[in-house]
Motif scaffolding. Structure first.
Motif, mmCIF file in Angstrom:
data_model
loop_
_atom_site.group_PDB
_atom_site.id
_atom_site.type_symbol
_atom_site.label_atom_id
_atom_site.label_comp_id
_atom_site.label_asym_id
_atom_site.label_seq_id
_atom_site.Cartn_x
_atom_site.Cartn_y
_atom_site.Cartn_z
ATOM 1 N N GLU A 1 -69.182 -89.952 -48.945
ATOM 2 C CA GLU A 1 -70.543 -90.168 -48.468
ATOM 3 C C GLU A 1 -70.908 -89.095 -47.446
ATOM 4 O O GLU A 1 -70.070 -88.682 -46.642
ATOM 5 C CB GLU A 1 -70.670 -91.550 -47.807
ATOM 6 N N SER A 2 -72.154 -88.681 -47.465
ATOM 7 C CA SER A 2 -72.637 -87.714 -46.480
ATOM 8 C C SER A 2 -73.395 -88.447 -45.383
ATOM 9 O O SER A 2 -73.871 -89.577 -45.566
ATOM 10 C CB SER A 2 -73.536 -86.674 -47.137
ATOM 11 N N ALA A 3 -73.491 -87.795 -44.228
ATOM 12 C CA ALA A 3 -74.210 -88.373 -43.098
ATOM 13 C C ALA A 3 -74.682 -87.248 -42.193
ATOM 14 O O ALA A 3 -74.016 -86.218 -42.044
ATOM 15 C CB ALA A 3 -73.320 -89.345 -42.329
ATOM 16 N N HIS A 4 -75.852 -87.452 -41.580
ATOM 17 C CA HIS A 4 -76.422 -86.466 -40.667
ATOM 18 C C HIS A 4 -76.771 -87.157 -39.367
ATOM 19 O O HIS A 4 -77.317 -88.259 -39.361
ATOM 20 C CB HIS A 4 -77.672 -85.824 -41.272
ATOM 21 N N GLY A 5 -76.435 -86.506 -38.263
ATOM 22 C CA GLY A 5 -76.707 -87.126 -36.971
ATOM 23 C C GLY A 5 -76.297 -86.217 -35.833
ATOM 24 O O GLY A 5 -76.316 -84.984 -35.944
ATOM 25 N N TYR B 1 -75.147 -81.178 -33.422
ATOM 26 C CA TYR B 1 -75.651 -81.720 -34.676
ATOM 27 C C TYR B 1 -74.500 -81.932 -35.645
ATOM 28 O O TYR B 1 -73.550 -81.143 -35.702
ATOM 29 C CB TYR B 1 -76.670 -80.757 -35.263
ATOM 30 N N LEU B 2 -74.569 -83.006 -36.438
ATOM 31 C CA LEU B 2 -73.536 -83.326 -37.416
ATOM 32 C C LEU B 2 -74.118 -83.286 -38.823
ATOM 33 O O LEU B 2 -75.171 -83.877 -39.087
ATOM 34 C CB LEU B 2 -72.956 -84.722 -37.147
ATOM 35 N N ASP B 3 -73.429 -82.587 -39.693
ATOM 36 C CA ASP B 3 -73.753 -82.571 -41.121
ATOM 37 C C ASP B 3 -72.433 -82.797 -41.850
ATOM 38 O O ASP B 3 -71.741 -81.859 -42.237
ATOM 39 C CB ASP B 3 -74.383 -81.239 -41.511
ATOM 40 N N ASP B 4 -72.067 -84.071 -42.001
ATOM 41 C CA ASP B 4 -70.754 -84.446 -42.524
ATOM 42 C C ASP B 4 -70.893 -84.832 -43.991
ATOM 43 O O ASP B 4 -71.565 -85.812 -44.330
ATOM 44 C CB ASP B 4 -70.185 -85.617 -41.719
ATOM 45 N N LYS B 5 -70.253 -84.060 -44.861
ATOM 46 C CA LYS B 5 -70.334 -84.333 -46.300
ATOM 47 C C LYS B 5 -69.280 -85.335 -46.766
ATOM 48 O O LYS B 5 -69.280 -85.738 -47.931
ATOM 49 C CB LYS B 5 -70.182 -83.017 -47.074
ATOM 50 N N ASN B 6 -68.394 -85.734 -45.874
ATOM 51 C CA ASN B 6 -67.375 -86.740 -46.204
ATOM 52 C C ASN B 6 -67.111 -87.558 -44.953
ATOM 53 O O ASN B 6 -66.062 -87.497 -44.343
ATOM 54 C CB ASN B 6 -66.090 -86.061 -46.701
ATOM 55 N N VAL B 7 -68.110 -88.321 -44.539
ATOM 56 C CA VAL B 7 -68.044 -89.015 -43.258
ATOM 57 C C VAL B 7 -66.936 -90.061 -43.230
ATOM 58 O O VAL B 7 -66.394 -90.385 -42.172
ATOM 59 C CB VAL B 7 -69.410 -89.663 -42.945
ATOM 60 N N GLY B 8 -66.574 -90.587 -44.384
ATOM 61 C CA GLY B 8 -65.514 -91.589 -44.438
ATOM 62 C C GLY B 8 -64.139 -91.031 -44.694
ATOM 63 O O GLY B 8 -63.180 -91.792 -44.846
ATOM 64 N N ASN B 9 -64.004 -89.706 -44.739
ATOM 65 C CA ASN B 9 -62.707 -89.062 -44.997
ATOM 66 C C ASN B 9 -62.074 -89.570 -46.293
ATOM 67 O O ASN B 9 -60.886 -89.889 -46.355
ATOM 68 C CB ASN B 9 -61.758 -89.276 -43.826
ATOM 69 N N THR B 10 -62.865 -89.642 -47.332
ATOM 70 C CA THR B 10 -62.366 -90.063 -48.640
ATOM 71 C C THR B 10 -61.418 -89.008 -49.191
ATOM 72 O O THR B 10 -61.692 -87.809 -49.098
ATOM 73 C CB THR B 10 -63.540 -90.255 -49.615
ATOM 74 N N PRO B 11 -60.297 -89.418 -49.774
ATOM 75 C CA PRO B 11 -59.352 -88.433 -50.311
ATOM 76 C C PRO B 11 -59.940 -87.670 -51.490
ATOM 77 O O PRO B 11 -60.906 -88.107 -52.130
ATOM 78 C CB PRO B 11 -58.156 -89.291 -50.727
ATOM 79 N N ASP B 12 -59.337 -86.520 -51.768
ATOM 80 C CA ASP B 12 -59.825 -85.693 -52.868
ATOM 81 C C ASP B 12 -59.759 -86.453 -54.188
ATOM 82 O O ASP B 12 -60.636 -86.307 -55.046
ATOM 83 C CB ASP B 12 -58.988 -84.415 -52.955
#
Length: 475
Positions: free
Chosen positions: A227-231, A203-214
């Motif tokens: 952006e977040s994403a779940h999958g 399971y994926l719970d990615d709170k920064n799916v695009g690897n946006t810099p700080d």
């Protein structure tokens, strides 16, 4: 034994679009590129070094070598008994003493003892030659016939081994134990050509799916916030090998790996690779050459095509130390982002140390060279990695892997007039228990940490942490 090298996840470019001062299309595309490689966790199984056939350790000498030398009859009896019992340690001790006897030059016993020692030391070709010499001189030796067949099997001379075991299985003058052992080996040789399947997912719970810099507000530019994403992340493989001759195999298969997000399909990622080639394997080394073709989709669109060839080579330096080398060369073509088209060359070296049957260590280095039509997207990457896998009491297992990498691009990247340099670090810890399985599916608890530090603000600094349960199944 095929223990193959581990490739780490390379950080992605940032999935963001500039909202203030607009960027050229090429820069916007580079900020929405997928990851170069998927994250495939290292295997949980502890590999063991190649082992010669099981040998009896029964029987011990309670007399000194000097005393035994003074009793030739007893020395001969002990020597012949050690050969008959397949007791290699005793044979190794007694052979030099036997050679000193006035009549200690019998060809068959000497050939059999030298074959046993060579097999125990991993010198299978020499052992096979000695066993065959002894059987030519004295054909009716079932124990030697079995030892020859087992040694052929250990040296991956499967067609010859199958023939030798079939001859043993067809003999009616041997005890049932010989037939059972021969049939077991024949079944294992046949199973080696079966289709092999492997699947895993988590399971994926990615709170920064695009690897946006700080920092995503950079001067006149404002990148989209994280952006977040779940999958789910998934991997599957199917492979098969067919024996063409002793040592030689035809190998072919396919790999599928990807990520699917049900609430952010823009970052869906899928790659399918098909491969076919040849392998050469002995008791101590393995060489595999496989051309391959890979097709990749990102989001809902085609992304890239890759045509290349991979070469893998491994060699057991000792019973506990293995050297693994890999290299690949590929041509990359892209559906839309033609400025990324070029060649990809990779190489890696790994030292595998197996101090016991319950743990192993790895130390490796990786090198990548990516060329592109736009030199600001071409780079060199060097990495080092270390890993430790341990089996604990009560069937618990753990795995720890660390890596460090530096990526240096060829030319400055818009809009800054300096070379982009990325520093990448990652760590992963896994925990599992072999008792916890359902229908052959074993879960693993995985913690993963990744960090990228870049001097280019568009691809700047970010850190990601994940904790998930991965499900594994091989059949």
């Amino acid at each position: 034994m095929n223990i193959r090298p581990i490739f780490w996840l390379l950080p992605a470019l940032f999935a963001a679009q500039v909202q203030a001062a607009p960027l050229p299309p090429k820069v916007e595309q580079s900020l929405t590129a997928p990851e170069e490689h998927f994250d495939k966790q290292p295997p949980a199984d502890v590999p063991a070094p190649p082992k010669p056939p099981q040998q009896s350790e029964s029987g011990s000498l309670t007399i000194s070598s000097e005393e035994l030398q003074k009793q030739p009859a007893l020395l001969k009896q002990a020597f012949y008994s050690a050969i008959a019992a397949n007791n290699t340690p005793a044979v190794r001790l007694l052979l030099p003493l036997y050679r000193r006897l006035p009549d200690g030059n019998e060809e068959v016993p000497i050939a059999l003892s030298e074959a046993m020692i060579a097999r125990a030391d991993g010198h299978y070709a020499q052992a096979i030659e000695k066993f065959r010499f002894a059987l030519d001189k004295q054909p009716d030796m079932p124990v030697a016939q079995m030892s020859l067949a087992q040694t052929l099997h250990s040296d991956y001379r499967y067609p010859s081994a199958a023939k030798a075991f079939e001859e043993i299985a067809q003999r009616t003058d041997l005890p049932p134990e010989f037939h059972q052992v021969a049939q077991t080996y024949l079944n294992s040789i046949k199973a080696r050509e079966d289709w092999k399947f492997q699947v895993n997912g988590n399971y994926l719970d990615d709170k920064n799916v695009g690897n946006t810099p700080d920092r995503y507000i950079i001067g006149a530019w404002s990148l989209n916030p994280p952006e977040s994403a779940h999958g789910i992340s998934y991997y599957g493989s199917v492979s098969r090998e067919k024996w063409l001759a002793d040592h030689f195999t035809l190998r072919y298969g396919a790999d599928l790996y990807g990520k699917t997000y049900w609430d952010n399909h823009r970052f869906d990622d899928l790659a399918v690779r098909v491969k076919a080639g040849f392998g050469y394997q002995t008791g101590r080394s393995e060489t595999v050459v496989q051309p391959y073709f890979e097709r990749r989709w990102f989001g809902s669109d085609g992304y890239s095509r890759e045509l290349g060839i991979g070469i893998d080579w491994s060699y057991w330096l000792t019973a506990r130390n293995q050297l693994i080398l890999s290299a690949a060369h590929a041509t990359q073509n892209y559906d839309d982002r033609r400025y990324l088209e070029g060649r990809l060359r990779t190489a890696s070296a790994t030292w595998l140390f197996v101090p016991s049957g319950t743990q192993y260590w790895t130390l490796g280095t990786d090198w990548t060279r990516k060329t592109a039509q736009d030199a600001s997207d071409a780079y060199r990457r060097q990495a080092v990695r270390v890993g430790w896998t341990q089996q604990w009491p009560a069937q618990f297992g753990t795995s720890v892997n660390l890596s460090w990498a530096k990526r240096t691009y060829d030319r400055p990247n818009f809009p800054f007039n300096y070379i982009r340099i990325d520093h990448e670090r990652s760590a992963a810890v896994s925990l599992w228990n072999r008792k916890v399985q359902w229908w052959g599916i074993m879960p693993r608890l995985v913690w993963r940490w990744q960090q990228t530090r870049s001097n280019h603000p568009f691809y700047g600094d970010y850190t990601k942490r994940d904790v998930f349960i991965q499900l594994n199944k091989a059949f």
